[in-house]
Design a protein around this motif. Structure first.
Motif, PDB file in Angstrom:
ATOM      1  N   UNK A 161      -0.708-126.017 -64.459  1.00  0.00           N
ATOM      2  CA  UNK A 161      -1.977-126.406 -64.917  1.00  0.00           C
ATOM      3  C   UNK A 161      -1.864-127.258 -66.013  1.00  0.00           C
ATOM      4  N   UNK A 162      -0.756-127.566 -66.625  1.00  0.00           N
ATOM      5  CA  UNK A 162      -0.652-128.574 -67.762  1.00  0.00           C
ATOM      6  C   UNK A 162      -0.381-130.011 -67.083  1.00  0.00           C
ATOM      7  N   UNK A 218      -4.099-123.862 -74.160  1.00  0.00           N
ATOM      8  CA  UNK A 218      -4.949-124.536 -75.097  1.00  0.00           C
ATOM      9  C   UNK A 218      -5.099-123.750 -76.268  1.00  0.00           C
ATOM     10  N   UNK A 219      -4.628-122.514 -76.371  1.00  0.00           N
ATOM     11  CA  UNK A 219      -4.799-121.850 -77.521  1.00  0.00           C
ATOM     12  C   UNK A 219      -3.416-121.163 -78.304  1.00  0.00           C
ATOM     13  N   UNK A 222      -1.590-116.498 -84.533  1.00  0.00           N
ATOM     14  CA  UNK A 222      -1.674-117.525 -83.580  1.00  0.00           C
ATOM     15  C   UNK A 222      -1.225-117.102 -82.235  1.00  0.00           C
ATOM     16  N   UNK A 223       0.175-116.869 -82.095  1.00  0.00           N
ATOM     17  CA  UNK A 223       0.902-116.610 -80.835  1.00  0.00           C
ATOM     18  C   UNK A 223       0.461-115.182 -80.161  1.00  0.00           C
ATOM     19  N   UNK A 224       0.573-114.201 -81.273  1.00  0.00           N
ATOM     20  CA  UNK A 224       0.171-112.720 -80.651  1.00  0.00           C
ATOM     21  C   UNK A 224      -1.296-112.384 -80.454  1.00  0.00           C
ATOM     22  N   UNK A 225      -2.253-113.127 -80.976  1.00  0.00           N
ATOM     23  CA  UNK A 225      -3.479-112.950 -80.666  1.00  0.00           C
ATOM     24  C   UNK A 225      -3.768-113.705 -79.195  1.00  0.00           C
ATOM     25  N   UNK A 226      -3.421-115.093 -79.198  1.00  0.00           N
ATOM     26  CA  UNK A 226      -3.469-115.899 -77.944  1.00  0.00           C
ATOM     27  C   UNK A 226      -2.492-115.941 -76.907  1.00  0.00           C
ATOM     28  N   UNK A 279      -8.555-120.393 -71.104  1.00  0.00           N
ATOM     29  CA  UNK A 279      -8.982-120.111 -72.479  1.00  0.00           C
ATOM     30  C   UNK A 279     -10.590-119.283 -72.155  1.00  0.00           C
ATOM     31  N   UNK A 280     -11.083-119.501 -71.141  1.00  0.00           N
ATOM     32  CA  UNK A 280     -12.390-118.536 -71.181  1.00  0.00           C
ATOM     33  C   UNK A 280     -11.844-117.257 -70.998  1.00  0.00           C
TER      34      UNK A 280
END
Length: 391
Positions: A158-159, A143-144, A134-138, A269-270
């Motif tokens: 932005x949060x 939001x990810x 999860x962390x290394x991919x996103x 996220x986009x």
């Protein structure tokens, strides 16, 4: 833990000036660096990890032996110091990196990501899912990437701000002291049970796995080894607690400095839609920061002082990051990209300042980066190996 809400960033990325061709050229260069390093792994690297493990185990045995006499102040200090260093090495340079699969190439069943268990609250299997995937991919995708503030702190403008954020400097201090436990519980994602996206039986099974690991850790540090001290039981309990807090606060500082200081970007996220390998590489470079220091410092950080290189090549042995770093820095310079680095006090000061600033509404604008208006198309340098390997 409430669901986080983010707004779209209005700050241009430091990579906005790059063409698609330049991004993919960066990706090809980094692929080639990785292939070259992987092809050169051998006996010297194996000796390195065996030596580090031997030193760590020696320090732990020596520290625990000294704490048998913990009522004697010099023994308490020496034992606590040795045990603190042993726990840091086990957590940072050994456990974290073994579980990334950095040493799987040796095919040693005793030092392998599928068999290793560490002196940490998080069970290895659970940690590999939340961190490696999860962390290394996103990395730093709002939001990810659930590690972005751990859902309890606001660390990007932005949060959405919440009234409870005013307490986040104190929350951060508390988290640093119990970091391993906070991460272990957070990784179970109990908030998904609350909103109905995760079945309770699954969460319950994960909690039971955490408890089985936790009770062994608690029994070892706060019952079994202190009992060996006889009348020094409480003194040894205090020493073990001190070593655990030292390890937690050190890991917290190193990890936060690698992800949250000024100059590190977060992403909409986009950004993930149709992301190419080259774009993924660029996101890792912009979403990470390094720490400067000597060889001993890098060892004690688990070489996460080379956080940029670690995020680019998470399964490459950490002892190679120092030789890779100048090449990555040169690529950044050639393509007009920032290579964020600094000393631990300087970077951690920036992290604490950001946490305090974002505790209030608005929290100020993220530091803007002014990229070059136009860069000449770089000439790709010849490299020994050009095979494209998945990271």
């Amino acid at each position: 833990m409430a669901t986080q809400t983010f707004t779209k960033s209005t700050v241009p990325s430091a990579a906005a000036h790059l063409t698609d061709e330049q991004v993919e050229a960066i990706g090809a260069e980094l692929d080639a660096i990785r292939a070259e390093v992987v092809a050169s792994l051998g006996e010297a690297d194996a000796r390195y990890i065996h030596r580090v493990i031997a030193v760590q185990r020696g320090l732990e045995v020596g520290g625990r032996a000294a704490l048998i006499f913990s009522l004697f102040p010099p023994a308490w200090v020496a034992g606590t110091a040795a045990l603190s260093v042993a726990k840091i090495l086990d957590n940072m340079e050994i456990g974290h990196n073994v579980l990334h699969g950095q040493w799987d190439w040796m095919r040693d069943p005793k030092i392998h990501s599928t068999t290793w268990e560490w002196d940490h609250a998080s069970p290895a299997a659970a940690w590999k899912k939340s961190h490696n995937y999860e962390h290394h991919t996103f990395t730093n995708v709002r939001g990810k990437d659930r590690d972005l503030g751990y859902s309890i702190m606001r660390i990007t403008p932005e949060q959405e701000w919440k009234p409870t954020d005013v307490f986040q400097p104190l929350v951060n201090l508390g988290l640093s002291m119990i970091f391993e436990w906070g991460v272990a519980i957070y990784d179970i994602e109990l908030e998904k049970v609350k909103d109905g996206t995760k079945p309770w039986p699954q969460a319950k099974a994960e909690l039971m796995g955490l408890w089985r690991k936790a009770r062994r850790q608690l029994a070892k540090d706060y019952v079994l080894f202190p009992l060996l001290s006889g009348p020094g039981f409480l003194s040894t309990v205090a020493a073990n607690a001190t070593a655990n807090v030292a390890r937690n606060m050190w890991a917290h500082a190193v990890i936060f400095c690698g992800h949250f200081p000024d100059g590190v970007e977060t992403f909409d996220e986009e950004r993930l839609e149709g992301e190419t390998k080259g774009q993924w590489y660029v996101r890792q470079m912009l979403g990470s920061a390094n720490l400067s220091g000597g060889k001993l410092f890098h060892l004690m950080t688990g070489n996460l002082s080379h956080q940029i290189e670690h995020h680019l090549f998470p399964d490459v042995p950490s002892n190679r990051y120092a030789e890779i770093a100048p090449r990555v820095q040169e690529i950044c310079k050639r393509y007009g990209l920032p290579y964020t680095t600094g000393s631990l006090p300087r970077q951690y000061g920036k992290v604490l300042r950001k946490i305090a600033r974002l505790a209030f509404p608005g929290g100020g604008k993220a530091p803007a980066t002014t990229p070059p208006a136009q860069l000449p198309t770089p000439t790709r340098r010849p490299l020994a190996a050009a095979a494209r390997l998945a990271s």
